[in-house]
Scaffold this active site. Structure first.
Site, PDB file in Angstrom:
ATOM      1  N   GLY A   1     -48.578   3.564  94.031  1.00 38.58           N
ATOM      2  CA  GLY A   1     -48.563   3.927  93.964  1.00 38.58           C
ATOM      3  C   GLY A   1     -48.404   5.406  93.296  1.00 38.58           C
TER       4      GLY A   1
ATOM      5  N   THR B   1     -49.010   6.414  92.531  1.00 32.28           N
ATOM      6  CA  THR B   1     -49.540   7.597  91.843  1.00 32.28           C
ATOM      7  C   THR B   1     -48.584   8.772  91.977  1.00 32.28           C
ATOM      8  OG1 THR B   1     -51.746   6.871  92.460  1.00 32.28           O
ATOM      9  CG2 THR B   1     -51.509   9.145  91.718  1.00 32.28           C
ATOM     10  N   VAL B   2     -48.518   9.535  90.908  1.00 28.87           N
ATOM     11  CA  VAL B   2     -47.762  10.785  90.983  1.00 28.87           C
ATOM     12  C   VAL B   2     -48.700  11.937  90.661  1.00 28.87           C
ATOM     13  CG1 VAL B   2     -45.484   9.816  90.481  1.00 28.87           C
ATOM     14  CG2 VAL B   2     -46.945  10.540  88.578  1.00 28.87           C
TER      15      VAL B   2
END
Length: 536
Positions: A354, A355-356
């Site tokens: 999961g 990405t920021v």
């Protein structure tokens, strides 16, 4: 006091944040403060975005890292610039080579799905072209946090723990031991409020800062990455790293009710968000919380994502022209398929021929929409020994079917999920927005744009509104607080509704809008995570 930081029985409220000299919105409070500190040191929004992004590799390693990819949309001096920081498959990675290693599909974890990391090059390209402060100064806060440590926030701790529990069952090979040494140094995941640090990560960031990432692509770090790959029978080599540079691209757009909505062109999936808006703009909406509104949104996005998955790959190998599907005629054709009952979408017949996530803004009108990711949380599970570099697993999205649109080719880029968004009106910037989270991202983009333009929701309310996401076929997931009566009405229209137990799968977003008359900035941050806005 022994608190349970995951137990929050009472609703809370966030309001829109206002400022006029600078603003940084991120999913981690300390990272937002890092960006603001850089602004106060004389940096611009580009410097602030790089500082926050580099800090997030330390402060939120569950979602991104130095060994991942990044994309940016940058508004400066009245123009929007796009930067594609995704890396290609290594030159020795082919369908035959993967199959020769005993795989009939590309594995999700391990060294095989590792592609060339684009994050360090993205930072340096942004800094060289638009930054104001020295690059090494911009990365110093991230180095400090890696060196000295920081206390984990609640949502970060939750996903760190979930990843550890999953990895200790799955990662049994010796190639995964550096991940446990780095991210579970005490034999478990750190908990909320506990200090975590990584001296190796600090040394790597310092090397990148002092060499403007030359060490990562052509120096000592490149040697270590290549040696790790060779040791575990991977594909990535020193030559792959040396040949890489993030690419400046022209952003793509559609006009939605007088506003231009911008995305990075393929290989990113921003095209799917634009296709969805292009389809749905032919409908008129009076109210948000109606079954008709949700039904049409869902149907439009089903069609758009289906087409996106059928079209999007490395732009060198795409078989369709972007102009053919970003025109009004495409929207009219697809919109005509939407009826009163839920449909099972089929790809659009292509015309022959999961990405920021973080957003930053300064008082001079510069604005940045930035996103970076290792994919699937921590990425491949491979940490390069002695460096703290967690490598991404983007290559698992390639297909080993030679006839697939996203077939594996040496040196090609895969369909990429991470997308930054930007909104303009006329020749004025409205501002950056984004929602991270796999295939939720274009769906989140469409929902935020409609919340803002169709339903006049302020930035915080636009983010807080209950979300839905199309999963496959007729299956739709909705958040726990999605109105039950509307969920029931959607079932009557043929949708298969599944109510999620928490909000974790529905993305995490940030928004900064700018008033063109006053220069006042207004920001919203994600209530589904540890999101925060630092403002000046």
């Amino acid at each position: 006091m022994d608190f349970d930081f995951q137990y929050n029985p009472y609703p809370s409220q966030r309001t829109t944040v206002f400022a006029n000299r600078g603003m940084v919105a991120t999913s981690q409070p300390l990272a937002a403060q890092v960006g603001l500190d850089i602004l106060k040191q004389g940096g611009n929004a580009i410097d602030a975005a790089i500082a926050a992004a580099s800090a997030l590799t330390v402060l939120e390693p569950t979602s991104n890292g130095i060994g991942g990819d990044a994309f940016a949309l940058i508004w400066t001096k009245g123009k929007l610039h796009g930067l594609n920081g995704s890396g290609p498959a290594p030159n020795k990675m082919s369908i035959d080579a993967v199959k020769a290693r005993g795989f009939d599909k590309i594995p999700t974890y391990g060294i095989i799905p590792v592609t060339v990391p684009g994050v360090p090059s993205t930072w340096t390209e942004m800094s060289k072209k638009f930054g104001r402060l020295p690059f090494k100064d911009v990365l110093q806060p991230a180095i400090d946090y890696a060196e000295s440590g920081f206390p984990l926030t609640p949502i970060l701790a939750k996903y760190w723990g979930l990843a550890y529990n999953r990895f200790k069952k799955q990662f049994t090979g010796e190639e995964f031991q550096p991940w446990f040494d780095t991210f579970a140094p005490n034999g478990r995941a750190p908990k909320a409020g506990e200090i975590w640090l990584s001296k190796n990560h600090a040394a790597t960031l310092r090397s990148i800062a002092e060499s403007s990432a030359e060490s990562f692509y052509r120096g000592e770090l490149a040697d270590k990455i290549a040696a790790c790959s060779e040791r575990h029978n991977g594909f990535i080599s020193k030559e792959d790293l040396a040949g890489y540079r993030a690419e400046w691209v022209d952003p793509i757009k559609v006009n939605y009710r007088g506003y231009d909505v911008w995305e990075i062109p393929p290989n990113g999936q921003g095209l799917a968000a634009l296709l969805g808006l292009n389809i749905i703009k032919g409908f008129g909406f009076i109210e948000k919380e109606t079954v008709d509104t949700y039904h049409k949104q869902i149907e439009a996005m089903k069609l758009a994502l289906t087409d996106g998955k059928a079209f999007i790959t490395d732009p060198s190998f795409m078989k369709m022209n972007l102009a053919d599907v970003l025109c009004d005629a495409y929207g009219d054709i697809r919109r005509s398929e939407i009826a009163e009952e839920a449909l099972t979408p089929r790809p659009y017949e292509q015309p022959r021929g999961g990405t920021v996530y973080l957003a930053a803004a300064d008082g001079d009108g510069n604005m940045v929409s930035f996103i970076q990711s290792n994919y699937m949380g921590f990425g491949s599970g491979i940490v390069v020994p002695g460096t703290g570099i967690a490598l991404q697993n983007r290559g698992c999205d390639f297909s080993l079917d030679p006839n697939h649109v996203n077939t594996l080719r040496p040196g090609a880029k895969t369909y990429h999920t991470i997308i930054p968004g930007f909104l303009t009106k006329g020749d004025q910037a409205v501002g950056p927005f984004g929602v991270m989270g796999g295939f939720m991202q274009p769906q989140g983009h469409m929902q935020i744009v409609m919340n803002t333009i169709d339903f006049d929701l302020n930035p915080q309310a636009a983010l807080d509104a209950p979300r839905w996401q199309w999963m496959e076929g007729l299956k739709i997931q909705v958040e726990p607080h999605f109105p039950n009566h509307l969920a029931q009405a959607l079932v009557r229209k043929g949708h298969q509704i599944e109510v999620a137990l928490d909000t974790g799968g529905f993305g995490r977003g940030q928004i900064i809008w700018r008033n063109p008359d006053t220069g006042v900035l207004m920001g919203g941050t994600e209530s589904r995570t540890d999101g925060s806005i630092a403002a000046w």
